[in-house]
Design a protein around this motif. Structure first.
Motif: not given
Ligand SMILES: NC(=O)c1ccc[n+]([C@@H]2O[C@H](COP(=O)([O-])OP(=O)(O)OC[C@H]3O[C@@H](n4cnc5c(N)ncnc54)[C@H](OP(=O)(O)O)[C@@H]3O)[C@@H](O)[C@H]2O)c1
Length: 251
Positions: A12, A14, A17-18, A59-61, A107, A136, A180-181, A185-187
């Motif tokens: 993830g 792209n 956080l990734g 890569l789709d996990v 996932v 988290s 935390g938050l 894009p996730l939230i």
């Molecule tokens: N944001 C928060 O508040 C927060 C807090 C604590 C922990 N986290 C954790 O941090 C991590 C990263 O999240 P983020 O906040 O950066 O969210 P994000 O911007 O939505 O990123 C999630 C990433 O996971 C990828 N993904 C989704 N389904 C997948 C699959 N089946 N195989 C491989 N990749 C996949 C997404 O790809 P696409 O872009 O193509 O959809 C995207 O690159 C997650 O594990 C999340 O639970 C987030």
């Protein structure tokens, strides 16, 4: 665990956080990063910005064939970063079925587990390294509006502790990151105070380099842990000692 000259794979990568973790590891001297996304196109901005140190991988996990192809490609890996995650943004009753919960499990838990199973032997074969899992505050306590997501993050924390025990003699450190938050894009649809993903990435990677196994990156993570009664590390270490005794008894 120093990141200088390591060869890492980030799921993830792209966006969110990734992407920040990838850039922070490059800043800290990683030699090469297999940056993974669901499509190669989504990784083009990273490749354009950082050139040859980024190797983009589709890569789709949840896809075994994708994981096998990644293992074939990334034979020089020393650090696996399980970052990819999804959030349905619902409780169980609210969802009315297990469909979105199952996808979150696939996932957030089985994806992380399959990646770890597949890459641990590679990392061991390369002389050891690390598996870093993005957990988290949702791992520590359930927040019902994201109730099923929290259940998956609790499972991801538990399997992180299992891996830490099973891989400790193989030269692979297992790290868990708590926050935390965060403004990704996730939230994007949720209101509230959010940390910057670049800050979380910088704090987390510094802590990995300092050898901190369970990393609280923000005030929310520290507050939740405090309310739980502090550091779960000692209890988990007792569980690991008990596991040694149990396994010895079984012969
Ligand atoms: N944001 C928060 O508040 C927060 C807090 C604590 C922990 N986290 C954790 O941090 C991590 C990263 O999240 P983020 O906040 O950066 O969210 P994000 O911007 O939505 O990123 C999630 C990433 O996971 C990828 N993904 C989704 N389904 C997948 C699959 N089946 N195989 C491989 N990749 C996949 C997404 O790809 P696409 O872009 O193509 O959809 C995207 O690159 C997650 O594990 C999340 O639970 C987030």
């Amino acid at each position: 665990m120093k990141l200088q000259d390591t060869i890492a794979l980030v799921t993830g990568a792209n966006q969110g956080l990734g992407k920040c973790y990838t850039e922070e590891m490059l800043r800290r001297g990683a030699a090469k990063i297999y940056a993974c996304g669901l499509t190669l196109e989504s990784l083009e901005p990273l490749t354009e910005a950082h050139g040859e140190r980024i190797v983009p991988l589709k890569l789709d996990v949840t896809n075994r064939a994708d994981i096998a192809a990644a293992v074939d490609r990334a034979r020089d890996l020393t650090v696996l970063f399980n970052n990819a995650g999804v959030l349905a943004g619902t409780g169980l009753m609210e969802a009315g079925s297990c469909a979105s919960f199952r996808h979150e499990m696939d996932v957030n838990v089985f994806g992380l587990a399959d990646m770890s199973l597949s890459f641990a032997p590679v990392i061991e074969g390369n002389g050891g390294g690390a598996i870093i899992n993005m957990l988290s505050v949702a791992s520590l306590a359930n927040f019902p509006p994201f109730g099923t997501y929290c259940a998956t993050k609790a499972a991801a924390m538990s399997i992180t502790n299992c891996l830490r025990y099973e891989l400790k003699d193989k030269g692979i450190g297992v790290y868990g990151i708590y926050a935390g938050l965060i403004d990704t894009p996730l939230i994007r649809d949720f209101k509230g105070e959010k940390s910057k993903p670049e800050d979380i990435a910088a704090i987390a990677m510094a802590a990995v380099e300092d050898g901190v196994a369970d990393i609280d990156t923000d005030a929310r993570a520290r507050d939740v842990r405090h309310l739980l009664g502090g550091d779960p590390g000692p209890l988990q270490r007792i569980q690991h000692e008990k596991a040694d005794a149990f396994l010895e008894m079984q012969g």
